[in-house]
Design an enzyme around this catalytic site. Structure first.
Site, PDB file in Angstrom:
ATOM      1  N   ASP A  10       0.856  -1.186   0.000  1.00 50.38           N
ATOM      2  CA  ASP A  10       0.000   0.000   0.000  1.00 50.38           C
ATOM      3  C   ASP A  10       0.891   1.235   0.000  1.00 50.38           C
ATOM      4  O   ASP A  10       1.697   1.422   0.914  1.00 50.38           O
ATOM      5  CB  ASP A  10      -0.877  -0.036   1.257  1.00 50.38           C
ATOM      6  CG  ASP A  10      -1.855   1.125   1.349  1.00 50.38           C
ATOM      7  OD1 ASP A  10      -1.741   2.087   0.560  1.00 50.38           O
ATOM      8  OD2 ASP A  10      -2.733   1.081   2.232  1.00 50.38           O
ATOM      9  N   ILE A  11       0.746   2.076  -0.998  1.00 43.41           N
ATOM     10  CA  ILE A  11       1.629   3.237  -1.093  1.00 43.41           C
ATOM     11  C   ILE A  11       1.426   4.192   0.074  1.00 43.41           C
ATOM     12  O   ILE A  11       2.354   4.888   0.480  1.00 43.41           O
ATOM     13  CB  ILE A  11       1.445   3.966  -2.442  1.00 43.41           C
ATOM     14  CG1 ILE A  11       2.616   4.923  -2.679  1.00 43.41           C
ATOM     15  CG2 ILE A  11       0.092   4.682  -2.512  1.00 43.41           C
ATOM     16  CD1 ILE A  11       2.726   5.436  -4.086  1.00 43.41           C
ATOM     17  N   ASN A  24      -5.522  14.013 -10.508  1.00 37.09           N
ATOM     18  CA  ASN A  24      -6.182  14.501 -11.720  1.00 37.09           C
ATOM     19  C   ASN A  24      -5.951  16.010 -11.825  1.00 37.09           C
ATOM     20  O   ASN A  24      -5.440  16.643 -10.910  1.00 37.09           O
ATOM     21  CB  ASN A  24      -7.674  14.160 -11.719  1.00 37.09           C
ATOM     22  CG  ASN A  24      -8.401  14.713 -10.510  1.00 37.09           C
ATOM     23  OD1 ASN A  24      -8.336  15.914 -10.224  1.00 37.09           O
ATOM     24  ND2 ASN A  24      -9.091  13.842  -9.784  1.00 37.09           N
ATOM     25  N   VAL A  33      -5.507   5.547  -6.505  1.00 42.32           N
ATOM     26  CA  VAL A  33      -4.417   5.990  -5.636  1.00 42.32           C
ATOM     27  C   VAL A  33      -4.717   7.369  -5.065  1.00 42.32           C
ATOM     28  O   VAL A  33      -4.474   7.639  -3.874  1.00 42.32           O
ATOM     29  CB  VAL A  33      -3.090   6.009  -6.420  1.00 42.32           C
ATOM     30  CG1 VAL A  33      -1.998   6.701  -5.615  1.00 42.32           C
ATOM     31  CG2 VAL A  33      -2.655   4.595  -6.773  1.00 42.32           C
ATOM     32  N   ASP A  34      -5.253   8.263  -5.899  1.00 42.34           N
ATOM     33  CA  ASP A  34      -5.575   9.626  -5.476  1.00 42.34           C
ATOM     34  C   ASP A  34      -6.508   9.610  -4.264  1.00 42.34           C
ATOM     35  O   ASP A  34      -6.258  10.254  -3.241  1.00 42.34           O
ATOM     36  CB  ASP A  34      -6.215  10.368  -6.651  1.00 42.34           C
ATOM     37  CG  ASP A  34      -6.263  11.874  -6.450  1.00 42.34           C
ATOM     38  OD1 ASP A  34      -5.651  12.372  -5.497  1.00 42.34           O
ATOM     39  OD2 ASP A  34      -6.906  12.543  -7.277  1.00 42.34           O
ATOM     40  N   SER A 118      -0.813   6.448 -14.330  1.00 43.61           N
ATOM     41  CA  SER A 118      -1.701   6.269 -15.490  1.00 43.61           C
ATOM     42  C   SER A 118      -2.035   4.813 -15.790  1.00 43.61           C
ATOM     43  O   SER A 118      -2.753   4.537 -16.754  1.00 43.61           O
ATOM     44  CB  SER A 118      -1.133   6.929 -16.751  1.00 43.61           C
ATOM     45  OG  SER A 118      -1.136   8.331 -16.638  1.00 43.61           O
ATOM     46  N   GLY A 120      -3.789   2.745 -13.937  1.00 43.84           N
ATOM     47  CA  GLY A 120      -5.060   2.314 -13.350  1.00 43.84           C
ATOM     48  C   GLY A 120      -6.237   2.688 -14.235  1.00 43.84           C
ATOM     49  O   GLY A 120      -6.342   2.230 -15.373  1.00 43.84           O
TER      50      GLY A 120
END
Length: 280
Positions: A10-11, A24, A33-34, A118, A120
């Site tokens: 998990d980042i 975005n 992720v965002d 990019s 995902g």
């Protein structure tokens, strides 16, 4: 050049100076992720995004905010191209990694964790997303010392790891099994065999040599079969390993069991015996 490692996890949990957010253009949070970074970091990240980026951020650019409640000190946001929406310029994807590292240098960051930008919901083809990340990091001048490429899924991690090992091989320690793999053989079997060779070299980079050749044979064979996901010893067919396929060539992704049994394993045993004689 920084050290680069592939991480399965998990980042938002990475213990690094900065984590990179695949944002975005609006810079107000989102999915994937965002969304995970905003949820884990809390409202301070969004508040900083609004203050620092009132008009959002351009595709391919990067900028920083606080990391809020995350273990990192900073979040470096970058906007990747949306392949699914027709944004197909690879230079924009490369710019994301380059600009993120430039921002990291501005912050005096020593360690940083990237997702695959990019890859995902923006649907950039996976193998090229991996290649763009690794190639750009390799050729970008930076003071960052440690880079992690973090994948949430195990299959994606395995593909990233195969490419990272190829481009950023770890050093091997004296007296390790990994040292037996330092000099590559003059002839390969199939196109996947160099990937397996380098994966084994990385796995055994710090593993001390065993006391006898039989134990060495068992150790290397067991590791090779675990990586390949199939038996390798005592067979002569080709074995397909998806993460060893960079997307080109008729034999891409295939390892030759017959080559390992007739050439690869015997060569390693010969080197082992030679190392024992030189130190005996």
């Amino acid at each position: 050049m920084p050290s680069v490692t592939a991480v399965h996890g998990d980042i938002t949990a990475q213990q690094v100076d900065a984590i990179v957010n695949a944002a975005n253009r609006r810079m107000r949070g989102g999915g994937g992720v965002d969304g995970a970074i905003h949820r884990a970091g809390g409202p301070a990240i969004l508040a900083d995004c609004i203050a620092r980026f009132p008009s959002g951020l351009a595709t391919g650019d990067a900028g920083w905010t606080t990391a809020g409640d995350l273990p990192a000190a900073w979040v470096i946001h970058t906007v990747g191209p949306n392949h699914a929406a027709g944004e197909r310029d690879r230079a924009l994807l490369e710019s994301c990694y380059r600009r993120a590292l430039e921002v990291a240098d501005e912050l005096d960051v020593a360690s940083i964790a990237f997702p695959l930008i990019s890859a995902g919901v923006y649907a950039w083809p996976l193998d090229d997303a991996i290649a763009a990340a690794i190639e750009t990091i390799a050729r970008t001048s930076t003071r960052v010392e440690h880079v992690r490429l973090v994948s949430f899924s195990e299959p994606t991690h395995r593909r990233v790891q195969a490419q990272v090992i190829r481009s950023f091989p770890p050093p091997t320690e004296p007296g390790s099994i990994g040292r037996l793999f330092d000099e590559e053989p003059p002839v390969w079997g199939l196109r996947g065999d160099p990937y397996l060779w380098r994966a084994l070299r990385a796995q055994f980079a710090g593993t001390p040599l065993p006391s006898d050749r039989r134990e060495l044979q068992r150790t290397i064979t067991s590791a090779a079969e675990a990586i390949a996901g199939a038996p390798v010893a005592d067979r002569d067919d080709a074995i397909y390993v998806a993460e060893f396929n960079p997307g080109h060539g008729m034999s891409a992704g295939h390892i030759s069991a017959s080559w390992w049994n007739s050439t690869g394993f015997p060569l390693l045993i010969d080197r082992f015996e030679g190392s024992r004689e030189s130190t005996g």
